[in-house]
Design an enzyme around this catalytic site. Structure first.
Site, mmCIF file in Angstrom:
data_model
loop_
_atom_site.group_PDB
_atom_site.id
_atom_site.type_symbol
_atom_site.label_atom_id
_atom_site.label_comp_id
_atom_site.label_asym_id
_atom_site.label_seq_id
_atom_site.Cartn_x
_atom_site.Cartn_y
_atom_site.Cartn_z
ATOM 1 C CG ASP A 117 -0.181 -0.087 2.544
ATOM 2 O OD1 ASP A 117 0.834 -0.806 2.605
ATOM 3 O OD2 ASP A 117 -0.586 0.578 3.522
ATOM 4 C CD GLU A 131 4.564 0.385 6.733
ATOM 5 O OE1 GLU A 131 5.516 0.640 7.487
ATOM 6 O OE2 GLU A 131 4.145 1.208 5.883
HETATM 7 ZN ZN LIG Z 1 6.983 2.067 3.551
#
Ligand SMILES: [Zn+2]
Length: 384
Positions: A88, A148
């Site tokens: 992401d 993340e």
């Molecule tokens: Zn990163």
């Protein structure tokens, strides 16, 4: 460099066009953490690439967050190498169309080119080339998170990554790297807390003693919050947002503040949690009431002795094979290397492409670092 390694590295030079095509494919897709469909689509692209490099691929599926990709090659019930990263980005939908993957004078731009589509391309390219050469020195597990940048707040990815990391010999993370060749063996954890103070409103002209100011209460608390900072422990607190009241001529009924906490280890965050709770419970101005809520938590990547040893081995291999010397450092921002170190796995982070300004529209990556870092990864896996 042995003959075999030289051949493998020359395969990187021969594969430049296809490596750049993979990098472009990954950048030119909107996949901000909030766009689950976009992140999962990139997961499918990566699945296909890893399958053709001899991996078996599966996903942890999360209803409200990008799925976690797990890919295995070889017998991972035996000690394996963990190669990790995330799929992401921090960018909103439409960014990929606005700022597509572009290379100009060796400088790559486009959303997430540095953080961390370049690093994912390093990983995928090395695996493809090693697979073609029949490399089987270690079993490999690839772990790529889909949320993340959102701190895994809406998934169980941290727990799942820790479980998957068990049994790894060591971990390498292809996060954003630096132009000065430094890599990361320690990262601070991040947590945010919100204080909400309820006071008693009153007209300050007609009834100046009738109110209980939420602003006065929170102002007293801010000094106590700041006092929890302990530089020796590596813990810092910042009251970065504050607000309250409605108009100057009313005693403020409500006030709030939001606190950012950076810490090095669990002891630090445990102390801060208890300290903030005590500050919330302590009443400076009778008649006010305060609640504290933990909004966000991202674990620290503690400095393991074994990570330092791993870094020494990796750096020695790099220097012996003509790559630039690296330095190891600790940084304030988190990454999924935390999950590996919490599982006790020695880990070196920030082995991805080099550049600057991640999380901004000024983000750029250096084209050449894609090829250099892919050769380095191949060299590490063939030597260590
Ligand atoms: Zn990163």
């Amino acid at each position: 460099m042995s003959e075999n390694l030289e051949t493998l590295c020359s395969r990187v030079d021969e594969s430049r066009d296809s490596m750049l095509a993979t990098w472009k494919l990954l950048v030119d897709r909107d996949c901000g953490s909030k766009n689950k469909a976009g992140v999962d689509a990139v997961g499918q692209d990566v699945k296909g690439i890893l399958e053709s490099a001899g991996f078996k691929v599966r996903f942890y599926e999360y209803p409200e967050a990008g799925n976690l990709l797990i890919a295995e090659r070889g017998d991972t019930t035996k000690p394996f190498v963990a190669l990790i990263g995330h799929l992401d980005t921090v960018f909103a939908d439409g960014e990929a169309a606005k700022r597509p993957f572009t290379i100009k004078d060796g400088v790559v731009t486009g959303p997430g080119c540095l953080d961390m589509k370049g690093g994912v391309t390093v990983l995928l390219s090395a695996m493809r080339i090693l697979n073609e050469a029949g490399w089987d020195r270690y079993p490999v597990k690839v772990i790529l998170a889909g949320d993340e940048e959102a701190g895994h707040q809406k998934s169980t990815a941290v727990r799942d990554m820790m479980a998957e990391a068990k049994g790894a010999l060591f971990g390498l993370n292809f996060e954003t790297s630096f132009k000065d060749n430094s890599v990361v063996i320690e990262r601070k954890g991040v947590a945010t807390f919100r204080f909400d103070v309820q006071g008693i409103g009153a007209h300050v002209g007609n009834n100046p003693k009738g109110g209980r100011s939420a602003i006065t209460e929170i102002a007293a608390k801010v000094a106590d919050i700041n006092a929890l900072t302990d530089y020796d422990e590596g813990t810092t607190l910042n009251v970065g947002v504050i607000g309250g009241g409605t108009v100057p001529n009313a005693c403020a009924e409500k006030a709030f503040c939001v606190v950012d906490v950076r810490y090095k280890g669990e002891a630090g965050i445990t102390r801060v949690r208890a300290g903030l709770k005590a500050i919330a419970d302590k009443v400076y101005l009778d008649g006010t009431h305060t609640e504290v809520t933990e909004l966000f938590y991202f674990p620290a990547m503690p400095r393991l002795e074994s990570s330092l040893e791993l870094f020494s081995r990796v750096n020695k291999i790099a220097v012996e094979h003509g790559f630039p010397e690296m330095t190891a450092k600790g940084v304030g921002g988190g990454s999924d290397s935390a999950a590996l170190t919490m599982a006790g796995v020695p880990t070196v982070c920030a082995l991805g492409v080099k550049g600057e300004f991640n999380h901004t529209v000024r983000e750029y990556a250096m084209e050449d670092s894609l090829f250099e870092r892919t050769k380095l990864l191949i060299t590490i896996l063939c030597t260590i």
